[in-house]
Design an enzyme around this catalytic site. Structure first.
Site, short mmCIF file in Angstrom:
data_model
loop_
_atom_site.label_atom_id
_atom_site.label_comp_id
_atom_site.label_asym_id
_atom_site.label_seq_id
_atom_site.Cartn_x
_atom_site.Cartn_y
_atom_site.Cartn_z
N ASP A 134 -10.28 -3.56 -5.18
CA ASP A 134 -9.27 -2.73 -4.52
C ASP A 134 -9.55 -1.53 -5.48
O ASP A 134 -9.08 -1.63 -6.38
CB ASP A 134 -8.15 -3.32 -4.45
CG ASP A 134 -6.78 -1.93 -3.52
OD1 ASP A 134 -6.94 -1.33 -3.50
OD2 ASP A 134 -5.85 -2.68 -3.73
N HIS A 161 -8.19 -4.90 -0.52
CA HIS A 161 -7.26 -4.57 -0.30
C HIS A 161 -6.70 -5.32 1.16
O HIS A 161 -7.38 -5.24 2.39
CB HIS A 161 -6.74 -3.05 -0.40
CG HIS A 161 -6.08 -1.94 0.10
ND1 HIS A 161 -4.63 -1.66 -0.40
CD2 HIS A 161 -5.00 -1.38 0.73
CE1 HIS A 161 -4.15 -1.43 -0.54
NE2 HIS A 161 -4.10 -1.17 0.80
N SER A 204 0.72 -1.40 0.05
CA SER A 204 0.44 0.02 -0.31
C SER A 204 0.64 1.31 -0.16
O SER A 204 1.96 1.48 -0.78
CB SER A 204 -1.16 0.18 1.34
OG SER A 204 -1.77 1.16 1.20
#
Length: 252
Positions: A193, A223, A97
């Site tokens: 995501d 995610h 991320s």
């Protein structure tokens, strides 16, 4: 066990540049250490909003330089000639991320500053373009899929309060004018995501620049799925997939 000098993976945790810590991602780091048979150095970089861009990426670069300088390549006592017994000639970076963004930016920064050498980059659902939310994955999964559009916009306000900074390559690696000369990459995204499309776009941009890339969009997950090692076989498979690429880079 039994190795004097192991490969080194520098890990940068996720958390929207404002959350997360070494502790929140310790399970992922342990899984990578076991699967890739390496030392994992997890970086506790400074967080926004108290420390906006470029604090986090500069901290990542400082950690990279430390890792390259303080290893113990050459065998012997793994702690005798360095701080942690790692091999600085087999140094890779990984992040998820926001940490994936930092890992990608770190590769650009190391190239631009002439080192340290990074053998491989593993990017797990990275954010690569902080200038737009006009992508199909935002339209499809921007609500009620673990990470939503509002959270992305909040993260940008914390880490990149100056809108002009969002166009800089170390903030938006996809916008870098030249991606040539970067380390080989393994990029993992999640099907459901908002960041899926920009992760794929970065993989394609690296390929166009001549960088070897393996890309996988993992079906059926959202995610942060890699953090759920105990529950999701997809998470364990993603770690093994990344470890395979790391082994190839370290042995090449």
């Amino acid at each position: 066990a039994g190795q004097d000098s192991r490969p080194v993976l520098l890990y940068l945790h996720g958390g929207a540049f404002a959350l997360g810590s070494i502790d929140t991602h310790a399970n992922v780091c342990r899984a990578l250490a076991a699967a890739a048979e390496c030392n994992v150095l997890s970086v506790g970089y400074r967080l926004a909003p108290e420390h906006p861009y470029p604090a986090a990426v500069e901290d990542a670069y400082a950690a990279l330089c430390w890792a390259a300088a303080e290893g113990s390549a050459g065998g012997g006592d793994p702690l005798g000639s360095g701080a942690y017994g790692g091999d600085p000639d087999r140094l890779a970076v990984c992040g998820d991320s926001a940490g994936g963004t930092l890992a990608a930016a770190l590769c650009l920064m190391a190239r631009d500053r002439a080192g340290p050498r990074i053998r491989h980059q593993a990017l797990i659902y990275p954010a690569t373009d902080a200038t737009t939310i006009e992508r199909e994955s935002y339209r499809l999964y921007g609500r009620s899929y673990a990470l939503d559009t509002d959270q992305i916009l909040w993260a940008r306000e914390q880490y990149l309060p100056n809108p002009q900074d969002r166009f800089l390559p170390y903030a938006s690696p996809l916008l870098a004018p030249d991606l040539a000369g970067l380390p080989p990459a393994a990029i993992v995204t999640a099907e459901f995501d908002v960041l899926r499309d920009e992760g794929q776009a970065y993989a394609e941009a690296l390929q166009r620049a001549g960088v070897p890339v393996r890309y996988e969009c993992v079906p059926g997950v959202v995610h942060s799925f890699v953090s759920v090692q105990r529950l999701l076989p997809q998470a364990r498979r993603a770690v093994r997939w990344i470890a395979e690429d790391l082994h190839r880079s370290w042995s090449g």
